[in-house]
Design an enzyme around this catalytic site. Structure first.
Site, PDB file in Angstrom:
ATOM      1  N   TYR A 199       0.335  -1.019  -0.100  1.00 14.84           N
ATOM      2  CA  TYR A 199      -0.012   0.120  -0.061  1.00 14.84           C
ATOM      3  C   TYR A 199       0.915   0.919   0.378  1.00 14.84           C
ATOM      4  CZ  TYR A 199      -3.363   3.181   1.694  1.00 14.84           C
ATOM      5  OH  TYR A 199      -4.410   4.470   2.174  1.00 14.84           O
ATOM      6  N   LYS A 203       1.220   4.074  -3.079  1.00 13.08           N
ATOM      7  CA  LYS A 203       0.732   6.133  -2.873  1.00 13.08           C
ATOM      8  C   LYS A 203       1.872   6.644  -2.785  1.00 13.08           C
ATOM      9  CE  LYS A 203      -3.291   5.248  -1.130  1.00 13.08           C
ATOM     10  NZ  LYS A 203      -4.893   6.071  -1.955  1.00 13.08           N
TER      11      LYS A 203
END
Ligand SMILES: NC(=O)c1ccc[n+]([C@@H]2O[C@H](COP(=O)([O-])OP(=O)(O)OC[C@H]3O[C@@H](n4cnc5c(N)ncnc54)[C@H](OP(=O)(O)O)[C@@H]3O)[C@@H](O)[C@H]2O)c1
Length: 325
Positions: A199, A203
């Site tokens: 994750y 990002k």
């Protein structure tokens, strides 16, 4: 690094950042005083906004607040029934606002879904794109133990989905010489986040991509902004109670939409904002100290997520026991 080294680094902090006081004042002005760009500058009443991940959390709130600002809406996310319910809620509250819905699962990365989206938007004057759809790990997990499906979905939804949707929307904005492309980033993209490694990487990818896009599209009159957010109450964060550092989606989205074009607490990337006041102060502090205390900050972040993982595993165990009895 030993603790004494960290203290030594901290004591050198003012030398490393001689303009620290001025930079903090700039953050305070940006967060509390200066207004953002008017939403109307991106498109006239009756122009359209596309929101991905629109049926819940931040996406739903973006849709409601932009409907209030008299933009029509294309609502895209996975569950059709939730999209229809939101569309009905918007029509009831704002009878002059039109909505279109498209149920698609970004994890499928299916050409026919993007073709359907293209068909829906190609004739519309899209003034704003909210790249909000995103998935995180179900609980913090060491990279080596991350299920392959979860790993693939995070990259496909967060990265590929955002790129594909944006490619459909950008040409029209360039032609009209106006528009806003707003992408939901995260502190996970700002700071390496152990146990949320995939994750965090997704990002960070969006951060670099969006800042590059911002520079490419500025000469065409199109505004690009990546929003750096810490935690917000939602299904994804699994946090229900709001606090000074964890706002509700409503308060968070209000701050985003009122501060477009202002950097807030974000200082290390162009075309980027951390507009919610407490997140802004945190972003400023973290980017200031990580220059001298990088390994310390990452190890603190790892301990934080290790303790969340322990609690999540204990909870799962308790629930499994309850089911078996
Ligand atoms: N909440 C936080 O603390 C936080 C912090 C930093 C950044 N962010 C970012 O903010 C964004 C929104 O997060 P949130 O907390 O609002 O999430 P959320 O409450 O879990 O809502 C996610 C939305 O995305 C949709 N969605 C999820 N997977 C999808 C898929 N495969 N295909 C299509 N739609 C899908 C969901 O649709 P369904 O309802 O149909 O499943 C829902 O509408 C994300 O990009 C996240 O990374 C959140």
């Amino acid at each position: 690094m030993e603790i004494s080294k960290h203290i030594e680094c901290l004591s050198k902090w003012p030398e490393h950042y001689p303009s620290g006081v001025w930079s903090f004042l700039r953050v305070i002005l940006s967060l509390f005083v200066l207004p953002g760009k008017s939403l109307r500058s991106f498109g006239p009443p009756g122009s359209w906004v596309v929101v991905t991940g629109a049926s819940d959390g931040l996406g739903k709130e973006f849709a409601l607040q932009l409907a209030k600002a008299r933009f029509n809406l294309v609502l895209v996310s996975r569950t059709e029934s939730k999209l229809v319910a939101l569309s009905e809620e918007i029509t009831k509250k704002f009878p002059n606002v039109e909505t279109k819905v498209l149920a698609m699962d970004f994890a499928r990365n299916a050409d026919e879904d993007y073709a359907a989206l293209n068909k829906l938007v190609s004739e519309l004057d899209i003034s704003i794109l909210i790249n909000n759809v995103g998935q995180s790990h179900s609980i913090p997990v060491p990279f080596a133990l991350t299920p392959a499906e979860e790993m693939n979905n995070i990259i496909t939804i967060n990265c590929t989905g955002t790129l594909r949707v944006t490619q459909l929307i950008v040409p029209g904005m360039i032609q009209r010489r106006r528009g806003l492309i707003l992408t939901m980033g995260s502190f996970g993209g700002l700071l390496p986040t152990p146990l949320l490694a995939t994750y965090s990487g997704s990002k960070a990818f969006l951060q670099q991509w969006s800042t590059s896009l911002g520079s490419e599209l500025a000469p065409h009159g199109v505004t690009v902004e990546l929003v750096q957010a810490y935690l917000i109450t939602s299904a994804m964060s699994k946090i229900r109670r709001a606090s000074a550092t964890i706002p509700t989606p409503r308060a968070f989205v209000r701050s985003v939409l009122s501060k477009i074009g202002r950097s807030g607490g974000s200082s290390s990337y162009a075309y980027t904002s951390s507009p919610y006041w407490s997140h802004g102060v945190m972003a400023w502090f973290l980017t200031s100290v990580t220059g001298v205390m990088g390994s310390f900050v990452v190890s603190q972040n790892r301990s934080f997520h290790e303790s969340i993982r322990k609690r999540a595993l204990r909870k799962a165990e308790r629930e499994a026991q309850k089911k078996s009895t």
